[in-house]
Design a protein around this motif. Sequence first.
Motif, short mmCIF file in Angstrom:
data_model
loop_
_atom_site.label_atom_id
_atom_site.label_comp_id
_atom_site.label_asym_id
_atom_site.label_seq_id
_atom_site.Cartn_x
_atom_site.Cartn_y
_atom_site.Cartn_z
N ILE A 131 0.89 -1.32 -0.14
CA ILE A 131 0.03 0.19 0.04
C ILE A 131 0.88 1.34 0.05
N GLN A 132 2.00 1.23 0.78
CA GLN A 132 2.79 2.48 1.01
C GLN A 132 3.45 2.58 -0.55
N PRO A 137 4.00 7.50 -4.94
CA PRO A 137 4.16 8.50 -6.18
C PRO A 137 3.11 9.75 -5.85
N ASP A 138 2.01 9.42 -5.63
CA ASP A 138 0.97 10.73 -5.55
C ASP A 138 1.39 11.65 -4.34
N LYS A 145 -5.26 14.09 -1.68
CA LYS A 145 -6.56 13.43 -1.66
C LYS A 145 -6.41 12.34 -2.62
N GLN A 146 -5.57 12.13 -3.66
CA GLN A 146 -5.75 10.75 -4.48
C GLN A 146 -4.89 9.90 -3.77
N ALA A 147 -3.89 10.18 -3.05
CA ALA A 147 -3.07 9.08 -2.39
C ALA A 147 -3.96 8.43 -1.23
N PHE A 148 -4.73 9.35 -0.54
CA PHE A 148 -5.53 8.83 0.61
C PHE A 148 -6.68 8.04 0.09
N GLU A 149 -7.31 8.59 -1.00
CA GLU A 149 -8.30 7.64 -1.51
C GLU A 149 -7.75 6.36 -2.09
N LYS A 150 -6.53 6.18 -2.66
CA LYS A 150 -5.89 5.01 -3.12
C LYS A 150 -5.53 4.15 -1.82
N TYR A 151 -5.19 4.74 -0.72
CA TYR A 151 -5.02 4.12 0.85
C TYR A 151 -6.18 3.23 1.21
N ALA A 155 -6.56 -0.66 1.23
CA ALA A 155 -6.63 -1.44 2.16
C ALA A 155 -7.99 -2.19 2.26
N HIS A 156 -8.97 -1.73 1.82
CA HIS A 156 -10.27 -2.32 1.79
C HIS A 156 -10.26 -3.57 0.78
N ARG A 157 -9.80 -3.57 -0.48
CA ARG A 157 -9.64 -4.55 -1.25
C ARG A 157 -8.73 -5.68 -0.59
N TYR A 158 -7.27 -5.27 -0.12
CA TYR A 158 -6.53 -6.32 0.56
C TYR A 158 -7.37 -7.26 1.52
N MET A 159 -8.19 -6.47 2.33
CA MET A 159 -8.79 -7.11 3.36
C MET A 159 -9.86 -7.87 3.02
N GLY A 160 -10.19 -8.14 1.67
CA GLY A 160 -10.98 -9.17 1.10
C GLY A 160 -10.48 -10.47 0.74
N PHE A 161 -8.89 -10.48 0.95
CA PHE A 161 -8.21 -11.65 0.43
C PHE A 161 -7.65 -12.35 1.93
N GLU A 162 -7.65 -13.59 2.04
CA GLU A 162 -7.02 -14.53 3.00
C GLU A 162 -5.73 -14.13 3.09
N PRO A 163 -5.09 -14.04 4.44
CA PRO A 163 -3.60 -13.44 4.82
C PRO A 163 -2.82 -14.17 3.81
N ASP A 164 -2.88 -15.63 3.53
CA ASP A 164 -1.91 -16.35 2.65
C ASP A 164 -1.92 -16.20 1.30
N MET A 165 -2.78 -15.45 0.90
CA MET A 165 -3.03 -15.09 -0.75
C MET A 165 -2.56 -13.99 -1.04
N ASN A 166 -2.03 -13.66 -2.43
CA ASN A 166 -1.24 -12.52 -2.79
C ASN A 166 -2.38 -11.63 -3.64
N PRO A 167 -3.07 -10.56 -3.02
CA PRO A 167 -4.21 -9.64 -3.64
C PRO A 167 -3.53 -9.10 -5.00
#
Length: 262
Positions: A131-132, A137-138, A145-151, A155-167
Amino acid sequence: MRRRYVLGAVLFLLVAYLMVPALMVKAADDKPLIFDEANLLSPEERDELNAMANEYGAERETDFMILTVGRVENDDYETWTENFYDEYAPGYDRRHGNTVILTIVLDTHDVHLEGYYKAEKYLDSGRLLKIQNKITPDLSRGNYKQAFEKYIKTAHRYMGFEPDMNPDNILFNLWFQLGSAAAIGAIAVGVMAYRSGGRVTVNSHTYEDTSTSGILNQQDRYVRTTVTKQKIERNTSSGSGGGGGGGVSSGGHSHSSSSGKF
């Protein structure tokens, strides 16, 4: 008259009962999650980001927070962020609960992320580093604002995957999935169209006269074998830099973390 009063009281209670969920949603929407002490955002941008953080956080049952500050004493932004978590006690449904925090220190251009409880599990230090790297770059261009939206969205998308998966696996990319489906469909249609034209029975042996055809001469000659060696250089680049790990706040709350510059 008495019946009218009773009917009015019943209607009032019914309307009040129906309004409770709406009031609860409104209260959730108003939860402050953006603390912009460095004034990197306009009031309108803060309101938009706060609403987005509440909306996306509700889906993951996690507070998505953003802290910006001009400077931090002794440049110890990690302890500063940990102290904020201990003292402010954020959390989606309880004090000191599921939280991910993005901290920006303007004077030293530090970017730091921490994940607590559910966020520590689903946003480990490796994912926080991803995520960092996505938002740096932004941040460097001043597109806060673009950087914070992307964050928030990442973060929301990554939390939709199990920890052992590569999102970031391309197999999970929507456009890749749509393209693959279209390609498979095109191949299937092409095969059916080819087969619908009838089967070809003519081949290279159809008009061959086997009495006059044959191999006249064949010769194999071994010359030599040559082996070459080449050193393969290792790529030691670490992208936009930074480090990850984790720690425990003075209040005893474990967290994942990632830090770097922008």
